[in-house]
Design a protein around this motif. Structure first.
Motif, PDB file in Angstrom:
ATOM      1  N   THR A   1       0.827  -1.204   0.000  1.00 21.07           N
ATOM      2  CA  THR A   1       0.000   0.000   0.000  1.00 21.07           C
ATOM      3  C   THR A   1       0.863   1.257   0.000  1.00 21.07           C
ATOM      4  N   ALA A   2       1.937   1.262   0.794  1.00 19.78           N
ATOM      5  CA  ALA A   2       2.819   2.429   0.867  1.00 19.78           C
ATOM      6  C   ALA A   2       3.489   2.710  -0.467  1.00 19.78           C
ATOM      7  N   MET A   3       3.711   1.677  -1.265  1.00 22.75           N
ATOM      8  CA  MET A   3       4.360   1.850  -2.556  1.00 22.75           C
ATOM      9  C   MET A   3       3.377   2.263  -3.635  1.00 22.75           C
ATOM     10  N   THR A   4       2.128   1.860  -3.500  1.00 24.65           N
ATOM     11  CA  THR A   4       1.151   2.096  -4.563  1.00 24.65           C
ATOM     12  C   THR A   4       0.138   3.198  -4.254  1.00 24.65           C
ATOM     13  N   LEU A   5      -0.138   3.459  -2.965  1.00 24.91           N
ATOM     14  CA  LEU A   5      -1.093   4.509  -2.613  1.00 24.91           C
ATOM     15  C   LEU A   5      -0.702   5.878  -3.184  1.00 24.91           C
ATOM     16  N   PRO A   6       0.597   6.250  -3.238  1.00 21.52           N
ATOM     17  CA  PRO A   6       0.949   7.547  -3.830  1.00 21.52           C
ATOM     18  C   PRO A   6       0.448   7.735  -5.265  1.00 21.52           C
ATOM     19  N   VAL A   7       0.330   6.640  -6.016  1.00 21.79           N
ATOM     20  CA  VAL A   7      -0.201   6.773  -7.375  1.00 21.79           C
ATOM     21  C   VAL A   7      -1.642   7.227  -7.311  1.00 21.79           C
ATOM     22  N   PHE A   8      -2.384   6.707  -6.352  1.00 20.29           N
ATOM     23  CA  PHE A   8      -3.778   7.113  -6.172  1.00 20.29           C
ATOM     24  C   PHE A   8      -3.869   8.575  -5.761  1.00 20.29           C
ATOM     25  N   LEU A   9      -2.921   9.023  -4.939  1.00 16.93           N
ATOM     26  CA  LEU A   9      -2.955  10.397  -4.439  1.00 16.93           C
ATOM     27  C   LEU A   9      -2.348  11.403  -5.410  1.00 16.93           C
ATOM     28  N   PHE A  10      -1.237  11.029  -6.060  1.00 13.03           N
ATOM     29  CA  PHE A  10      -0.460  11.996  -6.843  1.00 13.03           C
ATOM     30  C   PHE A  10      -0.352  11.659  -8.330  1.00 13.03           C
ATOM     31  N   GLY A  11      -0.946  10.544  -8.744  1.00 14.50           N
ATOM     32  CA  GLY A  11      -0.811  10.143 -10.143  1.00 14.50           C
ATOM     33  C   GLY A  11      -1.390  11.145 -11.118  1.00 14.50           C
ATOM     34  N   LEU A  12      -2.629  11.588 -10.864  1.00 14.22           N
ATOM     35  CA  LEU A  12      -3.265  12.552 -11.774  1.00 14.22           C
ATOM     36  C   LEU A  12      -2.562  13.901 -11.763  1.00 14.22           C
ATOM     37  N   PRO A  13      -2.258  14.490 -10.580  1.00 15.36           N
ATOM     38  CA  PRO A  13      -1.477  15.736 -10.611  1.00 15.36           C
ATOM     39  C   PRO A  13      -0.151  15.577 -11.355  1.00 15.36           C
ATOM     40  N   GLY A  14       0.508  14.425 -11.187  1.00 16.41           N
ATOM     41  CA  GLY A  14       1.761  14.193 -11.900  1.00 16.41           C
ATOM     42  C   GLY A  14       1.561  14.177 -13.402  1.00 16.41           C
ATOM     43  N   GLY A  15       0.451  13.571 -13.861  1.00 13.95           N
ATOM     44  CA  GLY A  15       0.159  13.547 -15.288  1.00 13.95           C
ATOM     45  C   GLY A  15      -0.136  14.918 -15.846  1.00 13.95           C
ATOM     46  N   VAL A  16      -0.888  15.723 -15.089  1.00 12.01           N
ATOM     47  CA  VAL A  16      -1.191  17.092 -15.540  1.00 12.01           C
ATOM     48  C   VAL A  16       0.095  17.903 -15.654  1.00 12.01           C
ATOM     49  N   ILE A  17       0.933  17.825 -14.631  1.00 10.84           N
ATOM     50  CA  ILE A  17       2.194  18.576 -14.653  1.00 10.84           C
ATOM     51  C   ILE A  17       3.066  18.115 -15.819  1.00 10.84           C
ATOM     52  N   ALA A  18       3.089  16.811 -16.083  1.00  9.09           N
ATOM     53  CA  ALA A  18       3.910  16.274 -17.177  1.00  9.09           C
ATOM     54  C   ALA A  18       3.463  16.790 -18.539  1.00  9.09           C
ATOM     55  N   ASP A  19       2.175  17.121 -18.679  1.00 10.72           N
ATOM     56  CA  ASP A  19       1.673  17.667 -19.941  1.00 10.72           C
ATOM     57  C   ASP A  19       1.895  19.175 -20.048  1.00 10.72           C
ATOM     58  N   LEU A  20       2.259  19.821 -18.931  1.00  8.03           N
ATOM     59  CA  LEU A  20       2.336  21.289 -18.924  1.00  8.03           C
ATOM     60  C   LEU A  20       3.752  21.836 -18.805  1.00  8.03           C
ATOM     61  N   VAL A  21       4.708  21.053 -18.288  1.00  8.90           N
ATOM     62  CA  VAL A  21       6.055  21.575 -18.017  1.00  8.90           C
ATOM     63  C   VAL A  21       7.090  20.829 -18.850  1.00  8.90           C
ATOM     64  N   ASN A  22       8.338  21.269 -18.724  1.00 12.87           N
ATOM     65  CA  ASN A  22       9.454  20.586 -19.363  1.00 12.87           C
ATOM     66  C   ASN A  22       9.654  19.221 -18.687  1.00 12.87           C
ATOM     67  N   ARG A  23       9.443  18.151 -19.449  1.00  9.62           N
ATOM     68  CA  ARG A  23       9.447  16.821 -18.852  1.00  9.62           C
ATOM     69  C   ARG A  23      10.828  16.402 -18.366  1.00  9.62           C
ATOM     70  N   LYS A  24      11.887  16.921 -18.972  1.00 13.67           N
ATOM     71  CA  LYS A  24      13.224  16.557 -18.520  1.00 13.67           C
ATOM     72  C   LYS A  24      13.437  16.994 -17.076  1.00 13.67           C
ATOM     73  N   TYR A  25      13.125  18.251 -16.766  1.00 14.49           N
ATOM     74  CA  TYR A  25      13.342  18.754 -15.414  1.00 14.49           C
ATOM     75  C   TYR A  25      12.386  18.097 -14.412  1.00 14.49           C
ATOM     76  N   TRP A  26      11.188  17.776 -14.870  1.00 19.56           N
ATOM     77  CA  TRP A  26      10.234  17.106 -13.993  1.00 19.56           C
ATOM     78  C   TRP A  26      10.735  15.705 -13.632  1.00 19.56           C
ATOM     79  N   LEU A  27      11.274  14.992 -14.616  1.00 20.03           N
ATOM     80  CA  LEU A  27      11.809  13.658 -14.354  1.00 20.03           C
ATOM     81  C   LEU A  27      13.039  13.721 -13.451  1.00 20.03           C
ATOM     82  N   LEU A  28      13.893  14.717 -13.636  1.00 22.55           N
ATOM     83  CA  LEU A  28      15.052  14.878 -12.755  1.00 22.55           C
ATOM     84  C   LEU A  28      14.617  15.096 -11.306  1.00 22.55           C
TER      85      LEU A  28
END
Length: 529
Positions: free
Chosen positions: A55-82
Motif C-alpha cells: 500500500t505504501a508503494m502504490t497509494l501515492p499513485v492514487f494520491l499523486f498520479g493525476l497531478p503528476g500527469g497534468v504537470i507532465a503535460d504542462l512543463v518541461n518533462r526533462k526537469y520534472w523527471l530529474l
C-alpha cells in the motif's frame, strides 16, 4: 524486422535508451517493494503491516498520479523527471543509512517506502508519455508490450536480486543498490536533449488541465470501459500479491531468496505473455483475452492457497503471471492507443491511478481480511471476487485505437472574427445548422451524437442537438466552450478520427445548407455599478 514484432521499437535509439533506463527504475522499485515486504515480515508478526508495504508503494499513485500527469503535460518533462528521480534517490539513501546503522523501524520503513512511491507516482505518466513519443505511432502497441516486458523482467529480477542481497550482504546492501540505480538514471537524464515543441497557444492551468483530462476520459467509451476493468480486476487479484510473503514464509517455509523466486515466477509468466501479446491481438478478440486471463488468475489464486508443494506453487505462479498480463497489459495497450497526443500523460496518469490505487486499496483490505479469516480463506474469497468482477464488466468495450485516434488535424473552416477578442473572453457558444435528408434522419441523429461526443471530449460542454419545430428537416447542433482560448484549443485537438466522423455526418445532409455561427458572451453593461 516486421513492424508488428515485439522487439521492433528497439531499433529506434532514443526509445532503446529510455526503455533501458525505465528497466533500471523498475528493477529498483521491485527490489524496494519486495525487499521491504520481507524486511517488514521480520520486524512484525502482523499480516496487516506486511500488506501495508504494498500500500505504501502504490497509494501515492492514487494520491499523486493525476497531478503528476497534468504537470507532465504542462512543463518541461526533462526537469520534472530529474526532480522525481531525486526524490526517490533521497528516500533510498535514507533507508540505506538507517539499515546500516541498525535504526530501521517498521513505521520508518513504511514512511520512506511511501516517499519513494511518491516520486515514482509523480514520474510514471511523464516517463510513459516521453517513451511513446520517441517512436512512430503505428508501433505503439509493440512499445507497450515492450514496456510490459521491462516491468515484468524487473518483477522477476528485482525480487531475486533483493532477496539474494538481503540473505548474503544484509538489508543495507539492497537499499544501497536501489540508490545507485536512481543515481544512474539521473545521470542519463542530464545527458538527454529533448526536442523542443513550439506551442502556438499558451499552456493550460493546472486545474484547467486536470478538468480537460478527466473530461476527455469521461467521453471516451473505450477508456471508461478499460479503466473500470483494470480497477475491478486488480483490486480483487491484488490479494495474491499482497499475501505472497505470508504464503512463502508460513505456508511454504521459505526464506527471502525463496520468496524472491516466487516473485520471479510471476515475472517469468508475464514475460512469456508479453512476447506473444501483439500476435494474440491479431488472432483473438480483446474481450475474450481479458475474460480468459481473469478466470485463469482466479483459478490459480484458489489453487495456491490449497497447496504447500513448492514446485507446484511456482508453476501456478508462472500461469498467474501470464493471466495477469492477458488482462492488465491488454487494458494498458487500449488506453495508450486511444489517447490523443495532447492528453496522453493525463490519460496514462489516470490509468496508473486506477491500477496502482487498486493495488494499494486491495493490499490493505486483503491484509485485514487475512488477519481475521486467515491466508487460505482470504485467497479463496479473492478468487470468487475476480469471477464476480467479470460480471460487473460484462458490457465493456475493448478496442485498440488507431493512428487516427490521436493524430490531430488542422481545421479547414475559416474563423471570421469582426472584433478583437481576448483569450479570457467567453464563454463561447457555437451553433451549426443542418438540413437532414428524409430517408437518412435516424442515421444523421446517430452520427450527430457521435460528433457531439468527440466535441465534448475535446473541450465542449452543454452539447445538444435540436430539431426545428417549424422545419422538421432542420437540425441545430449547439455547444458551449468556457472561453475563446478554450475554443481555440478545442479546434486544435480535433483528430483524424473526429474529422472522419464529421465527414460521415455530411453524407446524411444537404451539404450546401450547413452553416456555422459563433457567439461570445456579452456581459451586462451595467455590471460594476
Amino acid at each position: 524486422m516486421n513492424q508488428g514484432a515485439t522487439w521492433y521499437p528497439l531499433k529506434h535509439r532514443q526509445f532503446r535508451l529510455f526503455w533501458s533506463a525505465g528497466a533500471v527504475i523498475n528493477i529498483a522499485i521491485w527490489m524496494q517493494t519486495v525487499g521491504a515486504a520481507w524486511i517488514m515480515a521480520g520486524l512484525t508478526d502482523s499480516a496487516w503491516m506486511v500488506s501495508l508495504v504494498q500500500t505504501a508503494m502504490t497509494l501515492p499513485v492514487f494520491l499523486f498520479g493525476l497531478p503528476g500527469g497534468v504537470i507532465a503535460d504542462l512543463v518541461n518533462r526533462k526537469y520534472w523527471l530529474l526532480f522525481t528521480q531525486s526524490v526517490m534517490l533521497t528516500a533510498a539513501s535514507i533507508l540505506f543509512v538507517l539499515a546500516a546503522t541498525g535504526s530501521l523501524s517498521s513505521w520508518m520503513l513504511l514512511s520512506l517506502t511511501f516517499l519513494l512511491g511518491t516520486g515514482s507516482a509523480l514520474s510514471m505518466s511523464a516517463w510513459m508519455a516521453v517513451t511513446l513519443t520517441l517512436i512512430p505511432r503505428e508501433i505503439v502497441p509493440a512499445a507497450v508490450a515492450l514496456n510490459a516486458i521491462s516491468t515484468n523482467v524487473a518483477r522477476a529480477l528485482g525480487p531475486a536480486i533483493g532477496g539474494l542481497l538481503i540473505a548474503v550482504a544484509g538489508q543495507a546492501s539492497m537499499f544501497l543498490l536501489i540508490a545507485c540505480c536512481f543515481m544512474g538514471v539521473i545521470l542519463f537524464l542530464f545527458g538527454w536533449r529533448p526536442v523542443r515543441v513550439s506551442n502556438v497557444l499558451p499552456p493550460e492551468t493546472f486545474l484547467g488541465g486536470m478538468r480537460s483530462g478527466l473530461r476527455y476520459i469521461r467521453h471516451s467509451v473505450s477508456l471508461v470501459s478499460s479503466l473500470k476493468q483494470v480497477f475491478i480486476f486488480t483490486s480483487c487479484a491484488s490479494a495474491l500479491w499482497a499475501l505472497l510473503p505470508l504464503i512463502a514464509k508460513d505456508q511454504l517455509q521459505m526464506e527471502a531468496d525463496g520468496y524472491g523466486l516466487l516473485m520471479a515466477a510471476l515475472g517469468a509468466g508475464a514475460v512469456i505473455a508479453a512476447l506473444n501479446l501483439t500476435r494474440l491481438y491479431r488472432l483473438v478478440a480483446l474481450r475474450q483475452l481479458v475474460v480468459v486471463g481473469a478466470v485463469a488468475f482466479a483459478i490459480v489464486t484458489a489453487a495456491v492457497s490449497l497447496t504447500d508443494v513448492v514446485w507446484v506453487v511456482w508453476l501456478l505462479l508462472v500461469i498467474a503471471g501470464i493471466a495477469w498480463m492477458a488482462v492488465n497489459a491488454t487494458v494498458a495497450t487500449i488506453v495508450q492507443t486511444c489517447a490523443a497526443d495532447w492528453v496522453r500523460a493525463r490519460v496514462a496518469s489516470v490509468y496508473l491511478l486506477m491500477y496502482m490505487g487498486a493495488m494499494a486499496v486491495g493490499g490493505a483490505v486483503w491484509g485485514l481480511i487475512a488477519d481475521y479469516l486467515g491466508t487460505t480463506n482470504s485467497l479463496l474469497l479473492a478468487a470468487v471476487s475476480i469471477v464476480l468482477g467479470l460480471w460487473l464488466t460484462r458490457d465493456g468495450v475493448f478496442v485498440l485505437g488507431s493512428e487516427a485516434d490521436y493524430r490531430t488535424v488542422s481545421q479547414t473552416d475559416e474563423l471570421v472574427v469582426a472584433a478583437e477578442i481576448n483569450h479570457s473572453d467567453g464563454p463561447v457558444s457555437v451553433e451549426i445548422s443542418y438540413w437532414a435528408l428524409d430517408e437518412f434522419q435516424q442515421d444523421f441523429i446517430r452520427c450527430a451524437y457521435a460528433v457531439g461526443q468527440s466535441r465534448r471530449r475535446n473541450g465542449a460542454r452543454n452539447w445538444r442537438l435540436y430539431r426545428d419545430l417549424a422545419e422538421p428537416n432542420r437540425f441545430v447542433e449547439r455547444f458551449i466552450v468556457e472561453s475563446w482560448l478554450g475554443y481555440l484549443r478545442q479546434r486544435d485537438r480535433v483528430t483524424q478520427a473526429d474529422q472522419n466522423t464529421e465527414s460521415q455526418l455530411q453524407r446524411y445532409v444537404i451539404s450546401t445548407d450547413v452553416a456555422t455561427k459563433r457567439y461570445i458572451h456579452q456581459p451586462n453593461a451595467m455590471d460594476g455599478w
